[in-house]
Design a protein around this motif. Structure first.
Motif, PDB file in Angstrom:
ATOM      1  N   GLY A   1       0.816  -1.235  -0.041  1.00  0.00           N
ATOM      2  CA  GLY A   1       0.042  -0.091   0.189  1.00  0.00           C
ATOM      3  C   GLY A   1       0.861   1.324   0.058  1.00  0.00           C
ATOM      4  O   GLY A   1       2.053   1.135   0.302  1.00  0.00           O
ATOM      5  N   PRO A   2       0.361   2.376  -0.506  1.00  0.00           N
ATOM      6  CA  PRO A   2       0.938   3.636  -0.507  1.00  0.00           C
ATOM      7  C   PRO A   2       1.236   4.271   0.825  1.00  0.00           C
ATOM      8  O   PRO A   2       0.214   4.265   1.673  1.00  0.00           O
ATOM      9  CB  PRO A   2       0.316   4.408  -1.736  1.00  0.00           C
ATOM     10  CG  PRO A   2      -1.108   3.869  -1.537  1.00  0.00           C
ATOM     11  CD  PRO A   2      -1.171   2.403  -0.905  1.00  0.00           C
ATOM     12  N   GLN A   3       2.108   5.015   1.010  1.00  0.00           N
ATOM     13  CA  GLN A   3       2.309   5.788   2.307  1.00  0.00           C
ATOM     14  C   GLN A   3       3.304   6.974   1.883  1.00  0.00           C
ATOM     15  O   GLN A   3       4.211   6.790   1.407  1.00  0.00           O
ATOM     16  CB  GLN A   3       2.909   4.768   3.414  1.00  0.00           C
ATOM     17  CG  GLN A   3       3.078   5.541   4.702  1.00  0.00           C
ATOM     18  CD  GLN A   3       3.914   4.777   5.779  1.00  0.00           C
ATOM     19  OE1 GLN A   3       4.564   3.779   5.570  1.00  0.00           O
ATOM     20  NE2 GLN A   3       3.840   5.105   6.857  1.00  0.00           N
TER      21      GLN A   3
ATOM     22  N   ASP B   1       8.297  16.288   6.633  1.00  0.00           N
ATOM     23  CA  ASP B   1       7.607  17.198   5.763  1.00  0.00           C
ATOM     24  C   ASP B   1       8.421  17.219   4.367  1.00  0.00           C
ATOM     25  O   ASP B   1       7.886  17.540   3.325  1.00  0.00           O
ATOM     26  CB  ASP B   1       7.554  18.468   6.441  1.00  0.00           C
ATOM     27  CG  ASP B   1       6.137  18.601   7.059  1.00  0.00           C
ATOM     28  OD1 ASP B   1       5.364  17.672   7.334  1.00  0.00           O
ATOM     29  OD2 ASP B   1       5.984  19.626   7.673  1.00  0.00           O
TER      30      ASP B   1
ATOM     31  N   ARG C   1       6.006  16.389  -3.896  1.00  0.00           N
ATOM     32  CA  ARG C   1       4.889  17.187  -4.466  1.00  0.00           C
ATOM     33  C   ARG C   1       5.570  18.134  -5.522  1.00  0.00           C
ATOM     34  O   ARG C   1       4.947  18.264  -6.573  1.00  0.00           O
ATOM     35  CB  ARG C   1       4.226  17.894  -3.389  1.00  0.00           C
ATOM     36  CG  ARG C   1       3.058  18.855  -3.763  1.00  0.00           C
ATOM     37  CD  ARG C   1       2.392  19.707  -2.738  1.00  0.00           C
ATOM     38  NE  ARG C   1       1.528  20.670  -3.055  1.00  0.00           N
ATOM     39  CZ  ARG C   1       0.239  20.285  -3.136  1.00  0.00           C
ATOM     40  NH1 ARG C   1      -0.358  19.233  -3.001  1.00  0.00           N
ATOM     41  NH2 ARG C   1      -0.589  21.224  -3.544  1.00  0.00           N
ATOM     42  N   GLU C   2       6.746  18.763  -5.036  1.00  0.00           N
ATOM     43  CA  GLU C   2       7.132  19.577  -6.112  1.00  0.00           C
ATOM     44  C   GLU C   2       7.794  18.933  -7.511  1.00  0.00           C
ATOM     45  O   GLU C   2       7.675  19.723  -8.479  1.00  0.00           O
ATOM     46  CB  GLU C   2       8.379  20.532  -5.423  1.00  0.00           C
ATOM     47  CG  GLU C   2       8.016  21.573  -4.758  1.00  0.00           C
ATOM     48  CD  GLU C   2       8.754  22.079  -3.656  1.00  0.00           C
ATOM     49  OE1 GLU C   2       9.780  21.930  -3.683  1.00  0.00           O
ATOM     50  OE2 GLU C   2       8.300  22.722  -2.453  1.00  0.00           O
TER      51      GLU C   2
ATOM     52  N   ARG D   1       8.110  15.180   1.865  1.00  0.00           N
ATOM     53  CA  ARG D   1       6.700  15.171   0.979  1.00  0.00           C
ATOM     54  C   ARG D   1       6.494  16.259   0.104  1.00  0.00           C
ATOM     55  O   ARG D   1       6.076  16.344  -0.742  1.00  0.00           O
ATOM     56  CB  ARG D   1       5.318  15.024   2.097  1.00  0.00           C
ATOM     57  CG  ARG D   1       5.394  13.823   3.009  1.00  0.00           C
ATOM     58  CD  ARG D   1       3.772  13.784   3.614  1.00  0.00           C
ATOM     59  NE  ARG D   1       3.654  14.804   4.700  1.00  0.00           N
ATOM     60  CZ  ARG D   1       4.310  14.446   5.770  1.00  0.00           C
ATOM     61  NH1 ARG D   1       4.636  13.426   6.275  1.00  0.00           N
ATOM     62  NH2 ARG D   1       3.906  15.544   6.800  1.00  0.00           N
ATOM     63  N   PHE D   2       7.333  17.528   0.687  1.00  0.00           N
ATOM     64  CA  PHE D   2       7.301  18.785  -0.190  1.00  0.00           C
ATOM     65  C   PHE D   2       7.854  18.237  -1.473  1.00  0.00           C
ATOM     66  O   PHE D   2       7.669  18.720  -2.576  1.00  0.00           O
ATOM     67  CB  PHE D   2       8.129  19.676   0.544  1.00  0.00           C
ATOM     68  CG  PHE D   2       7.260  20.242   1.716  1.00  0.00           C
ATOM     69  CD1 PHE D   2       6.031  20.585   1.768  1.00  0.00           C
ATOM     70  CD2 PHE D   2       8.041  20.827   2.822  1.00  0.00           C
ATOM     71  CE1 PHE D   2       5.385  20.950   2.784  1.00  0.00           C
ATOM     72  CE2 PHE D   2       7.473  21.491   3.921  1.00  0.00           C
ATOM     73  CZ  PHE D   2       6.022  21.442   3.838  1.00  0.00           C
TER      74      PHE D   2
END
Lengths: 345, 345
Positions: A108-110, A115, A122-123, A118-119
């Motif tokens: 499964g994804p996680q 932070d 996303r970028e 994750r940034f």
């Protein structure tokens, strides 16, 4: 049901604000329980704290050698990682060596834990995926075992798949108890988790620590797992994580592994001790504090090494302004129990 | 020390995996304790669960009216918010009405709770600040009280500042017990937090619920706080948060407020009951589950309203693949206790 003792207290100003109860077992290399605090006979789901046991088939069965897995990759097979770039790259490398891609992962994804990671995803326009799951290294290792065994890797996370049957058999041998369907739950990453007494998990980790009570092949594989973790503590967890910080400081003296819901296991090779603990309420802060104290007292450290763990044994609680408003500390009964252990300095 | 009962259990597959102990007190509008589960006489830091009491000076003293605070702003003064855009805008508006800026806030910086709000700040090149702190609404309200009192607002977070002395006096009157220096800690946002028995906090919230046992001015202010929260539940917490979800469903029937370290308080205006609970280990999941059950049983809801809370009373535990692997549920002794309350439907 017996009431477990308070093992960790959290203070604020003049008062104890919160209390964690729990149980802890320490076994020696002869398989004797040398400390039993609370009820260490009740079944406990070990969760990710037994990843070193779950990685044993990968190393002792020959898959790791056949696919040319590095020590960093073997460490990642034992990890609950943060999903930092090096963890993700290493998991990808393991899959590639086994001839697979991350599409085969069934965890499964996680999103990454931190932070900034994750940034960065996303970028880059990348959605958090299965490769970022904290268990992707374990899953990549299990997929490699499937490929090495010559079985279809698909469905490898199910309890009846040959890989999980092999993992279960190895864990039964290490823990010395049967792992049965009526004690089986599904873990966060979808593989089975089998409940057994803390005494049994402590016994398994005494074998991890000492290599005693197992055949020569397994003893060699355990030594390989220990050195892989000692040489790559960052792979076991990551930035700011308790497992990594502790092992980074202590090298080969302590192989510690966290699990969800307040479980922790450890192997202390010096005195040949295995530790398993569970905080009743699942609180990670308490599991870490108690494990830090067990390490300081029982891992056969020098007085200086022990003293240098005080920030982990009794961490401060700070507020948003940075003021120290309290601390987290091992409660009296647990402290007294740990002080009786022959492995202490 | 007495051992509190298990109040919430977390299951995985066939077993209970984790257990939370705690205490809960329910008081009626005559100040009688109608349910005492566990030790409800030990001092408990109420943390943010008493924000409705801490906001009382703002409303009853006239500052809110003088500065033209809206109901949404009054609700935010009672909140532990997510730092979502509307929370931040509302806190800024409160400060502007009092003639101040966020530089006056003494709560410390905190990133917003949700990834997407942290992403948005980063993309806008804005560092998380004091205005994003979950307590910024409470602090803006306290600053408004300082300005209205004509005292220097600087240092308003210190226990000896006139604003905190007023807040303490109001909480003493509401709780009916002295709040003393030997029971004072520093909260996450740097204001003092005063420990008192759960029975006393439950009594205070019975007054919030009923407006009984206080003078007419305070009763009016309490009614104002209740309606502000009922009309703006999003301001009390935010997206996905228990307080907001529960109050969104129940309107004026329940005014619930979370606090750190497993504390929850509630006012149920229908039966005129106040509730205060603390999970020993500080576990939020257990505090929410127990508060959901207390609300379903004791808030004077219809059978349909109660039944519709089942997802909060017994939430599922899902893993990374979305499989239900267990649940969180109120333990037998707490369930039996709540079933004895006269306020149930």
């Amino acid at each position: 049901m017996a009431v477990n003792p308070i093992v960790v207290e959290v203070t604020r100003g003049p008062l104890v604000e919160s209390r964690h109860r729990g149980a802890l077992s320490i076994a020696d290399s002869d398989g004797r329980i040398v400390l039993s605090l609370g009820d260490t006979t009740a079944p406990v789901f070990p969760r990710s704290a037994v990843k070193p046991l779950q990685a044993l088939p990968l190393v002792e069965g020959g898959a790791a050698r056949a696919f040319g897995f590095t020590d960093a990759e073997i460490a990642l097979a034992c990890s609950s990682h943060n999903g930092e770039p090096v963890h993700v790259e290493t998991a990808r490398s393991m899959l590639a060596k086994a001839g697979l891609t991350e599409d085969y992962l069934e965890c499964g994804p996680q999103p990454p834990a931190r932070d900034e990671d994750r940034f960065a995803l996303r970028e880059a326009g990348i959605a958090p995926g299965r490769i970022h799951n904290n268990c992707s290294g374990k899953h990549a290792g299990m997929l490699a075992v499937a490929c090495f065994m010559g079985v279809d890797p698909r469905g490898y996370s199910s309890a009846n798949h040959p890989v999980q049957q092999r993992v279960r058999q190895v864990m039964e041998e290490m823990a010395g108890v049967p792992l049965t369907a009526d004690h089986c739950g599904i873990d966060g990453c979808s593989i089975p988790t089998w409940a057994a007494p803390l005494d049994s998990w402590a016994g398994a980790f005494a074998k991890v620590a000492s290599g005693r009570g197992v055949d020569a092949g397994r003893a060699g594989a355990l030594a390989h797992l220990r050195s892989a973790a000692a040489n790559h503590p960052f792979m076991i967890a990551g930035t700011g994580r308790f497992c990594t910080i502790l092992m980074d400081r202590l090298g080969a003296s302590a192989f510690v592994k966290t699990g969800a819901e307040g479980v922790y296991c450890a192997a202390f090779p010096g005195p040949g001790l295995g530790v398993a603990l569970k905080v009743d309420d699942g609180g990670t802060r308490a599991a870490e504090c108690l494990m830090a104290a067990a390490t300081a007292e029982c891992a056969g450290l020098s007085a200086d090494q022990s003293a240098a763990l005080s920030d982990l044994v009794q961490p401060s609680v700070k507020n948003r302004v940075g003021i120290v408003v309290g601390d987290i500390r091992v409660a009296a009964e647990a402290r007294a129990g740990l002080a009786t252990i022959p492995g202490r300095p």
